[in-house]
Design a protein around this motif. Structure first.
Motif, PDB file in Angstrom:
ATOM      1  N   HIS A  39       0.968  -1.015  -0.191  1.00 61.38           N
ATOM      2  CA  HIS A  39       0.053  -0.082  -0.186  1.00 61.38           C
ATOM      3  C   HIS A  39       0.810   1.315   0.093  1.00 61.38           C
ATOM      4  O   HIS A  39       1.804   1.438   0.683  1.00 61.38           O
ATOM      5  CB  HIS A  39      -0.748   0.183   1.095  1.00 61.38           C
ATOM      6  CG  HIS A  39      -1.827  -1.088   1.365  1.00 61.38           C
ATOM      7  ND1 HIS A  39      -1.381  -2.356   1.702  1.00 61.38           N
ATOM      8  CD2 HIS A  39      -3.308  -1.202   1.034  1.00 61.38           C
ATOM      9  CE1 HIS A  39      -2.705  -3.130   1.783  1.00 61.38           C
ATOM     10  NE2 HIS A  39      -3.527  -2.431   1.437  1.00 61.38           N
ATOM     11  N   ASP A  40       0.475   2.183  -0.987  1.00 59.16           N
ATOM     12  CA  ASP A  40       1.319   3.467  -1.025  1.00 59.16           C
ATOM     13  C   ASP A  40       0.431   4.573  -0.166  1.00 59.16           C
ATOM     14  O   ASP A  40      -0.906   4.335   0.215  1.00 59.16           O
ATOM     15  CB  ASP A  40       1.538   4.068  -2.200  1.00 59.16           C
ATOM     16  CG  ASP A  40       2.316   3.247  -3.096  1.00 59.16           C
ATOM     17  OD1 ASP A  40       3.180   2.607  -2.636  1.00 59.16           O
ATOM     18  OD2 ASP A  40       2.320   3.388  -4.471  1.00 59.16           O
ATOM     19  N   LEU A  41       1.129   5.628   0.191  1.00 62.73           N
ATOM     20  CA  LEU A  41       0.351   6.779   0.914  1.00 62.73           C
ATOM     21  C   LEU A  41       0.062   7.684  -0.166  1.00 62.73           C
ATOM     22  O   LEU A  41       1.010   8.012  -0.738  1.00 62.73           O
ATOM     23  CB  LEU A  41       1.136   7.207   2.125  1.00 62.73           C
ATOM     24  CG  LEU A  41       1.458   6.174   3.610  1.00 62.73           C
ATOM     25  CD1 LEU A  41       2.049   6.900   4.309  1.00 62.73           C
ATOM     26  CD2 LEU A  41       0.049   5.677   3.618  1.00 62.73           C
ATOM     27  N   ARG A  42      -1.327   8.265  -0.034  1.00 63.80           N
ATOM     28  CA  ARG A  42      -1.437   9.599  -0.857  1.00 63.80           C
ATOM     29  C   ARG A  42      -1.875  10.669   0.055  1.00 63.80           C
ATOM     30  O   ARG A  42      -2.334  10.342   1.207  1.00 63.80           O
ATOM     31  CB  ARG A  42      -2.584   9.072  -2.055  1.00 63.80           C
ATOM     32  CG  ARG A  42      -2.417   7.945  -2.883  1.00 63.80           C
ATOM     33  CD  ARG A  42      -1.433   8.219  -3.937  1.00 63.80           C
ATOM     34  NE  ARG A  42      -1.742   9.477  -4.739  1.00 63.80           N
ATOM     35  CZ  ARG A  42      -0.934   9.832  -5.578  1.00 63.80           C
ATOM     36  NH1 ARG A  42       0.322   9.200  -5.766  1.00 63.80           N
ATOM     37  NH2 ARG A  42      -1.126  11.016  -6.279  1.00 63.80           N
ATOM     38  N   CYS A  43      -1.577  11.830  -0.498  1.00 64.71           N
ATOM     39  CA  CYS A  43      -1.884  13.123   0.265  1.00 64.71           C
ATOM     40  C   CYS A  43      -2.550  14.031  -0.455  1.00 64.71           C
ATOM     41  O   CYS A  43      -2.259  14.365  -1.658  1.00 64.71           O
ATOM     42  CB  CYS A  43      -0.397  13.743   0.873  1.00 64.71           C
ATOM     43  SG  CYS A  43       0.579  12.658   1.789  1.00 64.71           S
ATOM     44  N   GLN A  44      -3.513  14.874   0.027  1.00 62.53           N
ATOM     45  CA  GLN A  44      -3.904  15.949  -0.422  1.00 62.53           C
ATOM     46  C   GLN A  44      -4.007  17.032   0.653  1.00 62.53           C
ATOM     47  O   GLN A  44      -4.928  16.943   1.361  1.00 62.53           O
ATOM     48  CB  GLN A  44      -5.581  15.623  -0.940  1.00 62.53           C
ATOM     49  CG  GLN A  44      -6.349  16.519  -1.774  1.00 62.53           C
ATOM     50  CD  GLN A  44      -5.630  17.315  -3.104  1.00 62.53           C
ATOM     51  OE1 GLN A  44      -5.368  16.654  -3.963  1.00 62.53           O
ATOM     52  NE2 GLN A  44      -5.387  18.602  -2.935  1.00 62.53           N
ATOM     53  N   VAL A  45      -3.711  18.126   0.309  1.00 59.26           N
ATOM     54  CA  VAL A  45      -4.065  19.498   1.085  1.00 59.26           C
ATOM     55  C   VAL A  45      -5.190  20.141   0.378  1.00 59.26           C
ATOM     56  O   VAL A  45      -5.340  20.311  -0.719  1.00 59.26           O
ATOM     57  CB  VAL A  45      -2.739  20.362   0.826  1.00 59.26           C
ATOM     58  CG1 VAL A  45      -3.089  21.672   1.384  1.00 59.26           C
ATOM     59  CG2 VAL A  45      -1.559  19.985   1.467  1.00 59.26           C
TER      60      VAL A  45
ATOM     61  N   ALA B  37     -11.528  23.754  -0.786  1.00 57.86           N
ATOM     62  CA  ALA B  37     -11.126  24.126  -1.989  1.00 57.86           C
ATOM     63  C   ALA B  37      -9.676  23.316  -2.214  1.00 57.86           C
ATOM     64  O   ALA B  37      -8.635  23.127  -1.526  1.00 57.86           O
ATOM     65  CB  ALA B  37     -10.788  25.452  -2.316  1.00 57.86           C
ATOM     66  N   MET B  38      -9.400  22.565  -3.458  1.00 54.08           N
ATOM     67  CA  MET B  38      -8.274  22.039  -3.786  1.00 54.08           C
ATOM     68  C   MET B  38      -7.458  22.432  -4.963  1.00 54.08           C
ATOM     69  O   MET B  38      -6.423  22.071  -5.233  1.00 54.08           O
ATOM     70  CB  MET B  38      -8.341  20.628  -4.025  1.00 54.08           C
ATOM     71  CG  MET B  38      -9.082  19.630  -2.831  1.00 54.08           C
ATOM     72  SD  MET B  38      -9.116  17.904  -3.367  1.00 54.08           S
ATOM     73  CE  MET B  38     -10.700  17.749  -4.188  1.00 54.08           C
ATOM     74  N   ALA B  39      -7.980  23.710  -5.606  1.00 61.35           N
ATOM     75  CA  ALA B  39      -7.228  24.450  -6.506  1.00 61.35           C
ATOM     76  C   ALA B  39      -5.940  24.763  -6.124  1.00 61.35           C
ATOM     77  O   ALA B  39      -5.866  25.309  -5.159  1.00 61.35           O
ATOM     78  CB  ALA B  39      -8.131  25.684  -7.327  1.00 61.35           C
ATOM     79  N   GLY B  40      -4.925  24.247  -7.269  1.00 58.90           N
ATOM     80  CA  GLY B  40      -3.449  24.784  -6.564  1.00 58.90           C
ATOM     81  C   GLY B  40      -2.823  23.746  -5.709  1.00 58.90           C
ATOM     82  O   GLY B  40      -1.813  23.958  -5.326  1.00 58.90           O
ATOM     83  N   HIS B  41      -3.579  22.951  -5.379  1.00 60.14           N
ATOM     84  CA  HIS B  41      -3.052  21.721  -4.376  1.00 60.14           C
ATOM     85  C   HIS B  41      -3.087  20.547  -5.020  1.00 60.14           C
ATOM     86  O   HIS B  41      -3.981  19.863  -5.244  1.00 60.14           O
ATOM     87  CB  HIS B  41      -3.605  21.725  -3.158  1.00 60.14           C
ATOM     88  CG  HIS B  41      -3.951  22.892  -2.356  1.00 60.14           C
ATOM     89  ND1 HIS B  41      -2.827  23.693  -1.948  1.00 60.14           N
ATOM     90  CD2 HIS B  41      -5.108  23.684  -2.019  1.00 60.14           C
ATOM     91  CE1 HIS B  41      -3.291  24.501  -1.118  1.00 60.14           C
ATOM     92  NE2 HIS B  41      -4.453  24.926  -1.223  1.00 60.14           N
ATOM     93  N   PRO B  42      -1.727  20.004  -5.546  1.00 61.31           N
ATOM     94  CA  PRO B  42      -1.658  18.716  -6.265  1.00 61.31           C
ATOM     95  C   PRO B  42      -1.874  17.728  -5.168  1.00 61.31           C
ATOM     96  O   PRO B  42      -1.192  17.654  -4.186  1.00 61.31           O
ATOM     97  CB  PRO B  42      -0.242  18.826  -6.995  1.00 61.31           C
ATOM     98  CG  PRO B  42       0.458  19.850  -6.338  1.00 61.31           C
ATOM     99  CD  PRO B  42      -0.368  21.043  -5.567  1.00 61.31           C
ATOM    100  N   GLN B  43      -2.296  16.478  -5.723  1.00 56.84           N
ATOM    101  CA  GLN B  43      -2.307  15.238  -4.840  1.00 56.84           C
ATOM    102  C   GLN B  43      -0.743  14.647  -5.067  1.00 56.84           C
ATOM    103  O   GLN B  43      -0.298  14.936  -6.269  1.00 56.84           O
ATOM    104  CB  GLN B  43      -3.459  14.397  -5.348  1.00 56.84           C
ATOM    105  CG  GLN B  43      -3.357  13.163  -4.457  1.00 56.84           C
ATOM    106  CD  GLN B  43      -4.317  12.091  -4.909  1.00 56.84           C
ATOM    107  OE1 GLN B  43      -4.086  10.926  -5.217  1.00 56.84           O
ATOM    108  NE2 GLN B  43      -5.565  12.633  -5.418  1.00 56.84           N
ATOM    109  N   PHE B  44      -0.384  14.365  -4.121  1.00 54.44           N
ATOM    110  CA  PHE B  44       1.019  13.690  -4.113  1.00 54.44           C
ATOM    111  C   PHE B  44       1.386  12.532  -3.472  1.00 54.44           C
ATOM    112  O   PHE B  44       0.324  11.891  -2.607  1.00 54.44           O
ATOM    113  CB  PHE B  44       1.993  14.508  -3.639  1.00 54.44           C
ATOM    114  CG  PHE B  44       1.872  15.152  -2.268  1.00 54.44           C
ATOM    115  CD1 PHE B  44       3.011  14.647  -1.406  1.00 54.44           C
ATOM    116  CD2 PHE B  44       1.161  16.102  -1.976  1.00 54.44           C
ATOM    117  CE1 PHE B  44       2.741  15.061  -0.026  1.00 54.44           C
ATOM    118  CE2 PHE B  44       0.962  16.642  -0.721  1.00 54.44           C
ATOM    119  CZ  PHE B  44       1.870  16.058   0.496  1.00 54.44           C
ATOM    120  N   SER B  45       2.483  11.726  -3.688  1.00 51.33           N
ATOM    121  CA  SER B  45       2.937  10.509  -2.833  1.00 51.33           C
ATOM    122  C   SER B  45       3.267  10.810  -1.635  1.00 51.33           C
ATOM    123  O   SER B  45       4.350  11.445  -1.553  1.00 51.33           O
ATOM    124  CB  SER B  45       3.417   9.736  -3.708  1.00 51.33           C
ATOM    125  OG  SER B  45       2.812   9.123  -4.761  1.00 51.33           O
ATOM    126  N   GLY B  46       2.993  10.256  -0.785  1.00 51.59           N
ATOM    127  CA  GLY B  46       3.423  10.585   0.766  1.00 51.59           C
ATOM    128  C   GLY B  46       4.641   9.552   0.989  1.00 51.59           C
ATOM    129  O   GLY B  46       5.511   9.753   1.631  1.00 51.59           O
TER     130      GLY B  46
END
Length: 386
Positions: free
Chosen positions: A174-180, A186-195
């Motif tokens: 299992h990987d970790l995913r992250c979202q600010v 609002a998620m505009a300008g915040h890319p989802q990324f791998s933790g």
């Protein structure tokens, strides 16, 4: 399964009588709560009902002063599992007082999604559900959200949460995913990324953000703690994350005691001023579990981040047989003001009993900061059952 709440005053050292969140015949499982500084209230949310695909998220709001509560209300539709709650930390008026995140079954695509919903302090839903990750074919599970969006003396733009979750690559990986996301979802300008992607990562938790020591500008950073298998044992690891990227994982147990070849599970974390507190369970050879605490500082060292231990490992209590429930909260987690030189305390709550099979009780340890935040050791030992 019933859910109760207990108010504890650190300044008065008083434990108030329990209040019921739900004592009906319908099971409430995996409860989570958070505090809204603006509303001066708590939201407790849980997964309610029986059977996968039938459960939903339901909540109840409690006033922090009077303990008066709203009626119960639904936060999600059916298909929900594994809920977590964050609270709005700002002082500016908002109808986004809480952010609730959960794992949701996608019956159309036969996978799992991560979904969130903003909740008003009056017990109504603000706007529609927010799909954090709805990619087709991904099995996303066990989401966690930072307990507060920021501090009360921060700007509105700085009120941001981090959401982390597991993504299944295979049944044993299992990987970790992250979202600010902003205070309003609002998620505009915040890319989802791998933790974290190196090997099987499970059961993540995430602190609220703090500014890294040594930086003169405000740059939000979070600490993500999780468990992963190392050989035959599980250890606790931590990642320093900022919006869009994550630093290399640090193995907490290796820093604490290289001879501690035991399973370490169930991390929970919080922030105390600029320090990050991580509590977790260590499974002993006889099956007992001890509750441990580690404190971290995060520094910027040239172009990378590094973590230093402010407290290596403190044992807070032992639970004979089985796995206890553990939680941690701090003065800062509800958006408490960031005053120069002001120390902060944290409370670790956990199940306790004298012997295996005995009646379980809830115990607590106050973790007191003995000086203003600084590099290196600064915490006194926690006082179990205080």
């Amino acid at each position: 399964v019933d859910v109760l709440s207990v108010f504890y005053s650190a300044s008065l050292d008083v434990l108030f009588p329990p209040e019921s969140i739900d004592i009906s015949a319908t099971p409430w499982t995996s409860p989570s709560n958070a505090y809204s500084f603006n509303e001066d209230a708590f939201l407790c949310a849980a997964v309610v009902g029986n059977g996968i695909g039938n459960r939903r998220v339901r909540g109840r709001i409690l006033d922090a002063v009077t303990a008066d509560s709203t009626a119960q209300f639904d936060i999600s539709g059916p298909g929900a599992e594994t809920v977590d709650v964050g609270g709005y930390g700002g002082i500016f008026a908002s109808n986004h007082d809480f952010m609730v995140v959960w794992q949701e079954s996608d019956t159309i695509n036969a996978d799992m999604d991560i979904v969130a919903q903003a909740v008003n302090g009056n017990g109504s839903l603000t706007g529609s559900r927010i799909v954090i990750d709805g990619d087709v074919g991904d099995f996303d599970r066990n989401p966690a959200i930072s307990k507060a969006s920021g501090r009360s003396n921060g700007t509105l733009a700085s009120q941001e949460y981090m959401i982390v979750w597991e993504r299944e690559i295979s049944p044993t990986n299992h990987d970790l995913r992250c979202q600010v996301i902003g205070w309003n979802g609002a998620m505009a300008g915040h890319p989802q990324f791998s933790g974290y992607t190196f090997s099987d990562a499970l059961d993540p938790c995430v602190s609220m953000w703090s500014n890294v020591r040594g930086l003169t500008t405000v740059e939000r950073h979070w600490v993500i703690a999780f468990e992963r298998r190392t050989g035959t044992d599980y250890d606790i690891f931590a990642v320093v994350a900022r919006d869009g990227e994550a630093d290399t994982a640090k193995r907490l147990t290796a820093k604490q005691d290289l001879d501690l070849q035991l399973d370490n599970r169930d991390p929970q974390n919080a922030i105390d001023s600029q320090d990050f507190l991580v509590t977790y369970q260590t499974e002993r050879a006889n099956g007992d579990r001890s509750i441990a605490l580690t404190a971290l500082n995060v520094f910027e060292d040239d172009t990378e981040f590094r973590s230093a231990l402010a407290l290596r490992r403190e044992t807070l209590g032992t639970y004979p047989g089985g796995a206890p429930f553990t939680a941690i909260a701090s003065h800062w987690a509800g958006g408490g003001p960031s005053l120069s030189g002001e120390p902060g305390d944290a409370l670790v709550a956990f199940q306790s009993r004298a012997t295996a099979g005995d009646v379980a009780e809830i115990a607590g340890s106050i973790v007191a900061e003995t000086s203003a935040p600084s590099a290196g050791p600064q915490y006194c030992g926690a006082n179990p059952h205080s």
